[in-house]
Enzyme design. Sequence first.
Site, mmCIF file in Angstrom:
data_model
loop_
_atom_site.group_PDB
_atom_site.id
_atom_site.type_symbol
_atom_site.label_atom_id
_atom_site.label_comp_id
_atom_site.label_asym_id
_atom_site.label_seq_id
_atom_site.Cartn_x
_atom_site.Cartn_y
_atom_site.Cartn_z
ATOM 1 N N ALA A 1 0.874 -1.203 -0.160
ATOM 2 C CA ALA A 1 0.020 0.356 0.106
ATOM 3 C C ALA A 1 0.879 1.326 0.092
ATOM 4 O O ALA A 1 2.127 1.158 0.068
ATOM 5 C CB ALA A 1 -0.950 0.127 1.153
ATOM 6 N N LYS A 2 0.301 2.386 -0.192
ATOM 7 C CA LYS A 2 1.197 3.427 -0.167
ATOM 8 C C LYS A 2 1.818 3.879 1.184
ATOM 9 O O LYS A 2 2.800 4.307 1.132
ATOM 10 C CB LYS A 2 0.328 4.729 -0.599
ATOM 11 N N ARG A 3 1.581 3.039 2.218
ATOM 12 C CA ARG A 3 2.200 3.219 3.408
ATOM 13 C C ARG A 3 3.538 2.542 3.349
ATOM 14 O O ARG A 3 4.427 2.818 4.498
ATOM 15 C CB ARG A 3 1.493 2.651 4.463
#
Length: 293
Positions: free
Chosen positions: A258-260
């Site tokens: 994910a973008k995290r």
Amino acid sequence: MPPPTPYRGRLAPSPTGYLHLGHARTFWVAFRRARQAGGRLILRSEDLDAERFRLDFADAMLEDLRWLGLSWDEGPDVGGLFGPYRQSERRGLYRQALESLRGLGLVYPCTRTRRDVIEAAGAPHEGGADEEPVYPAKFRPDPGAPLPPLGEKISVNWRLRVPDGEPMSFSDGFLGTQGCVAGRDFGDFLVWRKDDTPSYQLACAVDDAAMGVTEVVRGADLVKSTFRQILVYRALGLAAPAFFHCPLMTDEKGERLAKRHDALSLRAMRSAGADPEEITARFESGDLRPGRI
Ligand code: GLU
């Protein structure tokens, strides 16, 4: 026989964070499929999310994709006949589509809160890009009930009425036949938000049709969205493109990227001195089964 339609593919990144390796692989597949078909590739910036949108992310995503070796034939930075290529500049088209859907009686305003829906739906909310609780049919207005006007500025959510119990299917270029039941696997979904923004489902389907896209390559997390968008095409009398869903990449714990996952953003890899050719060679050598990175 009519001449075969030339292939038109698209990359549709959202400038809400740095692109990570998972996005990059999906985009790489889209890029390769367009090139192998001798077709054209469009880059469309899906920048409708005013809360999460950042201009620096919009610039970064183009830069990072170019760094990786991708190129496109139409896009916000290169122009093209089907522009504008930023969704924020295409609101008029989405509004027209909403008006048509309202005229057909296929959408209705909804004042229920997210909490109402979650509580009534009963099932735990799984989260994720494609998951939302199934909107309970009991919350719908009567099909014959008169619809209020949209008004200049929309301040209520509008949902598309799905054909309850209808089995749907499409043949995916990678996953094979995909099936679901409307009203059971997903319910009435948002086409317009009360902050006066079109939903992803509406904007994406309207744009893919208006831009003449013949095949949509996207992550497998969006299969349910594809079904929703098939209903939007159908409601608007538009032909649906072909679909090719890529399996998602997972991290070493088996979790979806994910973008995290900052360390796996193209930006971070780039500043750590990664070689883009090595990355794309890995995309090329691996098959498309869900894999670890
Ligand atoms: N902007 C969407 C995303 O980044 C695009 C998904 C799609 O390919 O339709 O998730």
